[in-house]
Design an enzyme around this catalytic site. Structure first.
Site, PDB file in Angstrom:
ATOM      1  N   SER A 153       0.818  -1.206   0.000  1.00 50.53           N
ATOM      2  CA  SER A 153       0.000   0.000   0.000  1.00 50.53           C
ATOM      3  C   SER A 153       0.857   1.264   0.000  1.00 50.53           C
ATOM      4  CB  SER A 153      -0.934   0.016   1.217  1.00 50.53           C
ATOM      5  OG  SER A 153      -0.202   0.244   2.394  1.00 50.53           O
ATOM      6  N   LYS A 206       0.842   4.036   6.801  1.00 51.65           N
ATOM      7  CA  LYS A 206       0.338   5.051   5.870  1.00 51.65           C
ATOM      8  C   LYS A 206       1.012   6.389   6.117  1.00 51.65           C
ATOM      9  CE  LYS A 206      -3.047   2.491   4.055  1.00 51.65           C
ATOM     10  NZ  LYS A 206      -2.472   1.244   4.619  1.00 51.65           N
TER      11      LYS A 206
END
Lengths: 199, 199
Positions: free
Chosen positions: A120, A157
């Site tokens: 990701s 993230k």
DNA sequence: ATGGATGGTGTCCGTATGAACACCAATATA
DNA sequence: TATATTGGTGTTCATACGGACACCATCCAT
């Protein structure tokens, strides 16, 4: 005034480096005197003064002892036939080895290594299988890469802001932005990364 | 006999590690006592004894002082099985011991650290400012990321084959593939990568 | 030639250092 | 319950430590 780059002093510095490689410390004035062949401690003290001036050593934060400084670890350019366009390697033959751990870890007690799963963050150059260096309980700012806890799961993230609220941005177009409902729980801030190629 | 892995001792060890990260030395008994909140130097001395027993510190070769040993630089690698809803693990204990330098550098004598300049490999997750771990005189195979010497310049590319000849592939669409005329000269093979975030 | 830096010697002094020892309280362990 | 182990306190002591100072020899620039 070339400060202290005497021929002799670099010889002394060399011996200091050798000692440091073995003992991981700057020895006492007495020992330095012995090492260098001085008859008096004062000479050793003055040598250290010169080396400090030249940026090879410095005092510890608590001013209790000497510690090596930046230049102490610089590899000696001499002796190596540097060819044109050669990169300035940090750790080559000769000087002190470059310690990755030291480079990456600032506060060991609060630092944890976390293996990366998934892709990701691949567009930020963080791949599956990489290991990130995470500093816990460090104040995170927008733009930092963080490990957050969302729905009881750890997720890697980029921390960002959107209309006054924190959001978690993946760096992969295939993944959605995460907008936490309530309080955003952070595990830590990513301060570094290591990757190993092939087996 | 678990030697010395008391709960308390790993807390102490953490503080010692933090101190060492700043001052690059094991402090005096007096200072350790202050650091840990001991009222007596003897307690500090005994702590060091335990840490030595456990392999975290050792005496310098000249038996003049303490120096960190191998285990001193062990970082904890968070368990691969990240248990949901248990963020309280980790900290000092928890994960398995992880030595950053050992993980990255297998043959120190043939390994060199080289800072990356430019973004020709950015799509392979190698950024400007990263540091690559390069093993010299290692047999390179197609697919390896290598540092090659082209026109007397060092360049970081992926080694590949094309019609029976070696070529150098950048990982950035803005850069051209390099097709060396004669012999391709390799400096070394990239076996790892190190990145540090923020200043 | 002469005078100032500079690298080094020799000595003194207060103190922080580590070793050693006796002792204590909590915790295991039998 | 009795007892050994262990983490910690408190004290004493010889000494290695760094700071300060006076002094000297060499080198270099004026």
């Amino acid at each position: 005034m070339p400060a202290s780059d005497t021929e002799r002093d670099s010889e002394y510095l060399g011996r200091l480096r050798d000692y440091f490689a073995d003992a991981r410390r700057i020895p006492s004035l007495q020992r330095i005197a012995t090492l260098m062949g001085f008859a008096s401690k004062t000479a050793a003290r003055k040598l250290l003064g010169r080396l400090e001036q030249a940026g090879f050593i410095e005092r510890t934060p608590d001013d209790d002892a000497w510690m090596p400084a930046r230049r102490f670890f610089e590899r000696s350019l001499a002796g190596t036939a540097v060819r044109a366009g050669a990169p300035d390697m940090i750790d080559g033959a000769g000087g002190e080895p470059f310690l990755v751990d030291d480079y990456l870890v600032r506060t060991p007690s609060r630092t944890v290594m976390v293996p990366v799963k998934g892709d990701s963050m691949i567009e930020a150059g963080i791949h599956d299988g990489d290991i990130v260096v995470v500093e816990r309980s460090k104040a995170a700012r927008s733009g930092d890469i963080v490990i957050a806890i969302v729905d009881n799961e750890f997720t890697l993230k980029e921390l960002s802001m959107e209309r006054g609220r924190f959001i978690l941005k993946p760096h992969n177009k295939a993944y959605p932005v995460i907008r936490p409902k309530g309080e955003l729980e952070l595990f830590g801030v990513v301060t570094g990364l290591v990757r190993r190629y092939q087996g």
